[in-house]
Design an enzyme around this catalytic site. Structure first.
Site, short mmCIF file in Angstrom:
data_model
loop_
_atom_site.label_atom_id
_atom_site.label_comp_id
_atom_site.label_asym_id
_atom_site.label_seq_id
_atom_site.Cartn_x
_atom_site.Cartn_y
_atom_site.Cartn_z
N SER A 1 -34.04 -31.87 11.86
CA SER A 1 -34.98 -31.84 10.73
C SER A 1 -34.21 -31.76 9.42
O SER A 1 -33.42 -32.64 9.11
CB SER A 1 -35.96 -30.68 10.94
OG SER A 1 -37.12 -30.87 10.17
N HIS B 1 -41.87 -31.66 17.43
CA HIS B 1 -40.79 -31.64 16.44
C HIS B 1 -39.64 -30.72 16.86
O HIS B 1 -38.49 -30.99 16.56
CB HIS B 1 -41.37 -31.21 15.09
CG HIS B 1 -40.39 -31.28 13.96
ND1 HIS B 1 -39.66 -32.43 13.67
CD2 HIS B 1 -39.99 -30.34 13.05
CE1 HIS B 1 -38.86 -32.18 12.64
NE2 HIS B 1 -39.04 -30.93 12.24
#
Length: 257
Positions: free
Chosen positions: A88, A238
């Site tokens: 990320s 995620h």
């Protein structure tokens, strides 16, 4: 610029393998996987990026600063030709670092983020963290109760609560520099500069339940990283490394071996 060196936890011996956590995370989030990577011949560096974990706080916050921090870290530890993995926000730092200092990176791995722009989407989480009043909160359970009003997903609450620590014997605090991260949150979504490219082996890993890397991102990825491969991790969103660590480890192992 600061001369401070990022805090890290170093596990194992062998080829240097640096891991960069995501927004509001810390290196320790990767401890379990780090032990597995160390078992296949790597010295794993779990780095806390600035304003996160046990690393220094600063009002300066952008990917340029984060990449420069990593360069100073590599110099301080005499690391050359690292395997670099970022998740990320850490993935964006890793992409920029590899493009600026390609001679320092042998292989690049990016977990669930594309080089493109992302709109701000952490407002509710930041609001929840801002609602933690440590004059009133006396334990982890109190903090979780407050966060529960903002964040229904237990997994995300648990992840955020790892930032809690005892600042004094009877007073909790957050390790993250919340005020600066709130102020600079738009920086997290900034795209990779158009000039940034990295010509060596690169692996992008995405969760099959995540929307961070879509079909449209594939062209953008290859424009910046001509040798990129994209692998999808099943049953994962995620936080793919936490949601399906077994498949994540196997995909990374196959790439770095």
């Amino acid at each position: 610029m600061t001369n401070k060196i990022l805090h890290s936890n170093i596990i194992g011996e062998g080829i240097p393998f640096v891991i960069l956590h995501g927004f509001l995370g810390m290196g320790d989030n990767w401890k379990t996987l780090a032990k597995e990577f160390s078992s296949i011949g790597f010295q794993v560096h779990l780095v806390d990026q600035r304003n996160h974990g046990r690393s220094f706080w600063s009002n300066d916050f952008s990917y340029e600063f984060l990449a420069e921090d990593l360069k100073k870290y590599c110099e301080a530890y005499h690391l050359k030709e690292i395997v670099l993995l970022g998740h990320s926000m850490g993935g964006k730092t890793a992409m920029l670092f590899a493009s600026l200092y390609p001679n320092l990176v042998s292989k690049l791995l990016v977990a669930d983020i594309s080089p493109r722009f992302y709109p701000v989407h952490h407002e509710v989480i930041l609001e929840g963290l801002s609602a933690l009043n440590f004059d009133e909160i006396k334990n982890r359970g109190d903090a979780e109760e407050v966060l529960g009003h903002y964040i229904p997903e237990m997994g995300i609450r648990q992840f955020l609560l790892k930032n809690l620590y005892w600042k004094e014997k009877d007073r909790l605090a957050l390790r993250i520099n919340l005020s600066v991260l709130k102020q600079e949150v738009a920086e997290i979504g900034e795209p990779l500069p158009t000039f940034a490219t990295f010509e060596k082996d690169t692996l992008f890993l995405r969760g099959d339940r995540s929307e961070y890397i879509g079909i449209d991102d594939e062209t953008i990825i290859v424009n910046h990283f001509p040798k990129a491969k994209i692998v999808t991790i099943a049953n994962a969103g995620h936080w793919l490394h936490a949601e399906n660590p077994k498949d994540f480890f196997e995909a990374v192992k196959g790439f770095v071996a």
